[in-house]
Design a protein around this motif. Structure first.
Motif, PDB file in Angstrom:
ATOM      1  N   ARG A 184       0.828  -1.207   0.000  1.00 46.33           N
ATOM      2  CA  ARG A 184       0.000   0.000   0.000  1.00 46.33           C
ATOM      3  C   ARG A 184       0.862   1.257   0.000  1.00 46.33           C
ATOM      4  O   ARG A 184       0.547   2.249  -0.672  1.00 46.33           O
ATOM      5  CB  ARG A 184      -0.953  -0.008   1.199  1.00 46.33           C
ATOM      6  CG  ARG A 184      -2.016  -1.110   1.123  1.00 46.33           C
ATOM      7  CD  ARG A 184      -3.119  -0.918   2.141  1.00 46.33           C
ATOM      8  NE  ARG A 184      -2.633  -0.943   3.510  1.00 46.33           N
ATOM      9  CZ  ARG A 184      -2.467  -2.050   4.243  1.00 46.33           C
ATOM     10  NH1 ARG A 184      -2.733  -3.242   3.704  1.00 46.33           N
ATOM     11  NH2 ARG A 184      -2.038  -1.978   5.488  1.00 46.33           N
ATOM     12  N   ALA A 185       1.968   1.217   0.746  1.00 47.21           N
ATOM     13  CA  ALA A 185       2.872   2.367   0.767  1.00 47.21           C
ATOM     14  C   ALA A 185       3.513   2.588  -0.594  1.00 47.21           C
ATOM     15  O   ALA A 185       3.644   3.729  -1.063  1.00 47.21           O
ATOM     16  CB  ALA A 185       3.952   2.158   1.833  1.00 47.21           C
ATOM     17  N   GLU A 186       3.921   1.511  -1.255  1.00 44.33           N
ATOM     18  CA  GLU A 186       4.528   1.626  -2.573  1.00 44.33           C
ATOM     19  C   GLU A 186       3.513   2.119  -3.614  1.00 44.33           C
ATOM     20  O   GLU A 186       3.831   2.941  -4.474  1.00 44.33           O
ATOM     21  CB  GLU A 186       5.102   0.274  -3.007  1.00 44.33           C
ATOM     22  CG  GLU A 186       6.380  -0.119  -2.295  1.00 44.33           C
ATOM     23  CD  GLU A 186       7.563   0.730  -2.754  1.00 44.33           C
ATOM     24  OE1 GLU A 186       8.200   0.359  -3.750  1.00 44.33           O
ATOM     25  OE2 GLU A 186       7.820   1.783  -2.120  1.00 44.33           O
ATOM     26  N   ALA A 187       2.291   1.610  -3.523  1.00 41.39           N
ATOM     27  CA  ALA A 187       1.245   2.058  -4.443  1.00 41.39           C
ATOM     28  C   ALA A 187       0.988   3.550  -4.267  1.00 41.39           C
ATOM     29  O   ALA A 187       0.887   4.299  -5.252  1.00 41.39           O
ATOM     30  CB  ALA A 187      -0.041   1.265  -4.207  1.00 41.39           C
ATOM     31  N   ASP A 188       0.896   3.982  -3.022  1.00 41.99           N
ATOM     32  CA  ASP A 188       0.660   5.400  -2.745  1.00 41.99           C
ATOM     33  C   ASP A 188       1.776   6.264  -3.318  1.00 41.99           C
ATOM     34  O   ASP A 188       1.521   7.337  -3.887  1.00 41.99           O
ATOM     35  CB  ASP A 188       0.563   5.611  -1.232  1.00 41.99           C
ATOM     36  CG  ASP A 188      -0.619   6.470  -0.838  1.00 41.99           C
ATOM     37  OD1 ASP A 188      -1.452   6.791  -1.706  1.00 41.99           O
ATOM     38  OD2 ASP A 188      -0.713   6.820   0.349  1.00 41.99           O
ATOM     39  N   ARG A 189       3.014   5.801  -3.184  1.00 44.55           N
ATOM     40  CA  ARG A 189       4.158   6.545  -3.694  1.00 44.55           C
ATOM     41  C   ARG A 189       4.079   6.673  -5.209  1.00 44.55           C
ATOM     42  O   ARG A 189       4.277   7.761  -5.776  1.00 44.55           O
ATOM     43  CB  ARG A 189       5.450   5.830  -3.288  1.00 44.55           C
ATOM     44  CG  ARG A 189       6.722   6.458  -3.818  1.00 44.55           C
ATOM     45  CD  ARG A 189       6.979   7.791  -3.186  1.00 44.55           C
ATOM     46  NE  ARG A 189       8.283   8.330  -3.555  1.00 44.55           N
ATOM     47  CZ  ARG A 189       8.514   9.613  -3.759  1.00 44.55           C
ATOM     48  NH1 ARG A 189       7.539  10.507  -3.619  1.00 44.55           N
ATOM     49  NH2 ARG A 189       9.718  10.025  -4.093  1.00 44.55           N
ATOM     50  N   PHE A 190       3.798   5.575  -5.889  1.00 42.75           N
ATOM     51  CA  PHE A 190       3.694   5.578  -7.346  1.00 42.75           C
ATOM     52  C   PHE A 190       2.582   6.524  -7.799  1.00 42.75           C
ATOM     53  O   PHE A 190       2.758   7.352  -8.705  1.00 42.75           O
ATOM     54  CB  PHE A 190       3.428   4.159  -7.843  1.00 42.75           C
ATOM     55  CG  PHE A 190       3.440   4.009  -9.343  1.00 42.75           C
ATOM     56  CD1 PHE A 190       4.579   3.568 -10.000  1.00 42.75           C
ATOM     57  CD2 PHE A 190       2.311   4.290 -10.099  1.00 42.75           C
ATOM     58  CE1 PHE A 190       4.596   3.420 -11.381  1.00 42.75           C
ATOM     59  CE2 PHE A 190       2.314   4.149 -11.480  1.00 42.75           C
ATOM     60  CZ  PHE A 190       3.456   3.713 -12.117  1.00 42.75           C
ATOM     61  N   LEU A 191       1.417   6.415  -7.170  1.00 37.08           N
ATOM     62  CA  LEU A 191       0.278   7.237  -7.554  1.00 37.08           C
ATOM     63  C   LEU A 191       0.559   8.719  -7.329  1.00 37.08           C
ATOM     64  O   LEU A 191       0.180   9.569  -8.147  1.00 37.08           O
ATOM     65  CB  LEU A 191      -0.963   6.809  -6.767  1.00 37.08           C
ATOM     66  CG  LEU A 191      -1.453   5.372  -6.996  1.00 37.08           C
ATOM     67  CD1 LEU A 191      -2.582   5.041  -6.032  1.00 37.08           C
ATOM     68  CD2 LEU A 191      -1.890   5.150  -8.428  1.00 37.08           C
ATOM     69  N   ASP A 192       1.224   9.030  -6.226  1.00 41.00           N
ATOM     70  CA  ASP A 192       1.550  10.427  -5.929  1.00 41.00           C
ATOM     71  C   ASP A 192       2.467  11.029  -6.993  1.00 41.00           C
ATOM     72  O   ASP A 192       2.283  12.176  -7.422  1.00 41.00           O
ATOM     73  CB  ASP A 192       2.232  10.537  -4.562  1.00 41.00           C
ATOM     74  CG  ASP A 192       1.249  10.384  -3.402  1.00 41.00           C
ATOM     75  OD1 ASP A 192       0.028  10.445  -3.631  1.00 41.00           O
ATOM     76  OD2 ASP A 192       1.721  10.202  -2.259  1.00 41.00           O
ATOM     77  N   ILE A 193       3.471  10.272  -7.405  1.00 42.72           N
ATOM     78  CA  ILE A 193       4.425  10.776  -8.393  1.00 42.72           C
ATOM     79  C   ILE A 193       3.736  11.035  -9.727  1.00 42.72           C
ATOM     80  O   ILE A 193       3.943  12.071 -10.365  1.00 42.72           O
ATOM     81  CB  ILE A 193       5.604   9.795  -8.555  1.00 42.72           C
ATOM     82  CG1 ILE A 193       6.440   9.749  -7.266  1.00 42.72           C
ATOM     83  CG2 ILE A 193       6.484  10.194  -9.746  1.00 42.72           C
ATOM     84  CD1 ILE A 193       7.504   8.678  -7.256  1.00 42.72           C
ATOM     85  N   LEU A 194       2.896  10.089 -10.156  1.00 39.78           N
ATOM     86  CA  LEU A 194       2.201  10.279 -11.431  1.00 39.78           C
ATOM     87  C   LEU A 194       1.182  11.405 -11.353  1.00 39.78           C
ATOM     88  O   LEU A 194       1.027  12.177 -12.309  1.00 39.78           O
ATOM     89  CB  LEU A 194       1.525   8.982 -11.874  1.00 39.78           C
ATOM     90  CG  LEU A 194       2.339   8.164 -12.895  1.00 39.78           C
ATOM     91  CD1 LEU A 194       3.661   7.702 -12.302  1.00 39.78           C
ATOM     92  CD2 LEU A 194       1.531   6.979 -13.400  1.00 39.78           C
TER      93      LEU A 194
END
Length: 279
Positions: A184-194
């Motif tokens: 979930r933390a990695e998904a959040d990071r990816f989504l934030d960057i995009l």
């Protein structure tokens, strides 16, 4: 008339002219440009008339649907990768394809060789398109986000892009299964960057087992695209909210050789037009 009265009359005339409302109508948007928010009922009707709603495509391995079927939803689309080869996008659109998600990247070092062809072809045919990234758990989210950004151009007319997260048990290079909190933390990071780069938060695509195992549905402010090929999502994902539903991986669409994934948008024509930025 005295000079004083002439001066007063002139002032009153100027004030009267300044208070008039212009009778010139504002210019219409150029032909082919999306209608902006605040559209008239007529412009909404025109945009809706361009849609082909409630299409019913073939399926090489059809499922005997009970209850609410995929065909009860008006807006249908596809997701494709190199495995669909060349696509006749005009035929696909004429058959009722309203949107397409195109595979762009995978992990941190793989790019789909057909992405650019599909990206250009969909645009030329007037099919609303977005790109998706297939996530690998052996590389940091930030590295994968940069890889995606390197290959997918900014385009204000594109749909929100997609992060595809699912288990990869058959991968030859990465079969890791991190904890739900890590994922979930990695998904959040990816989504934030995009979101910071493209200006709109991506949608997250996932599967039944991944959704159950990781608690990915807890992500806040995220729209979901759920795979459910044997039942309606309200059965497969109890209580989940979704924007897209992938209902088969064996669909048949004119203009595409072989099988293709088919999806529906979870809303009516007006909601689709607004969500996709067409009005």
């Amino acid at each position: 008339m005295s000079r004083l009265w002439l001066l007063i009359a002139a002032v009153l005339m100027l004030a009267s002219c300044g208070s008039r409302t212009s009778s010139v109508a504002p210019p219409s948007p150029p032909i082919g440009q999306p209608v902006q928010p605040g559209e008239t009922a007529a412009s909404l009707a025109v945009a809706r008339a361009r849609l082909i709603t409630h299409p019913k495509f073939g399926d090489s391995d059809p499922h005997p649907w009970d209850g609410r079927t995929p065909w009860s939803y008006p807006i249908h689309g596809i997701d494709v990768s190199r495995w669909q080869g060349d696509i006749d996008w005009h035929r696909a659109k004429a058959a009722g394809i309203s949107f397409a998600y195109l595979k762009a990247t995978e992990g941190g070092d793989l790019a789909d060789p057909k992405f650019r062809d599909h990206w250009r072809g969909a645009r030329r045919a007037g099919v609303k398109r977005g790109a998706y990234h297939y996530f690998y758990f052996c590389r940091p989210a930030a590295e994968q986000a940069r890889w995606f950004i390197r290959h997918v151009p900014r385009d204000s007319a594109a749909l929100p892009h997609v992060l595809d997260m699912e288990w990869t048990p058959h991968s030859r290079t990465c079969t890791k299964r991190p904890s739900g909190s890590k994922i979930r933390a990695e998904a959040d990071r990816f989504l934030d960057i995009l979101e910071a780069h493209y200006g709109r938060r991506p949608v997250l695509y996932t599967t039944v087992d991944f959704y159950r195992d990781t608690g990915i549905g807890r992500l806040r402010g995220t729209e979901f695209w759920l795979r459910s090929v044997a039942d309606h999502p309200h059965v497969t994902y109890p209580g989940a909210l979704w924007r897209f539903w992938q209902y088969t991986g064996t669909g048949r669409v004119p203009g595409i050789e072989g099988n293709v994934d088919l999806n529906v948008f979870g809303g009516g024509p007006e909601r689709w037009l607004r969500w996709s930025g067409q009005i």
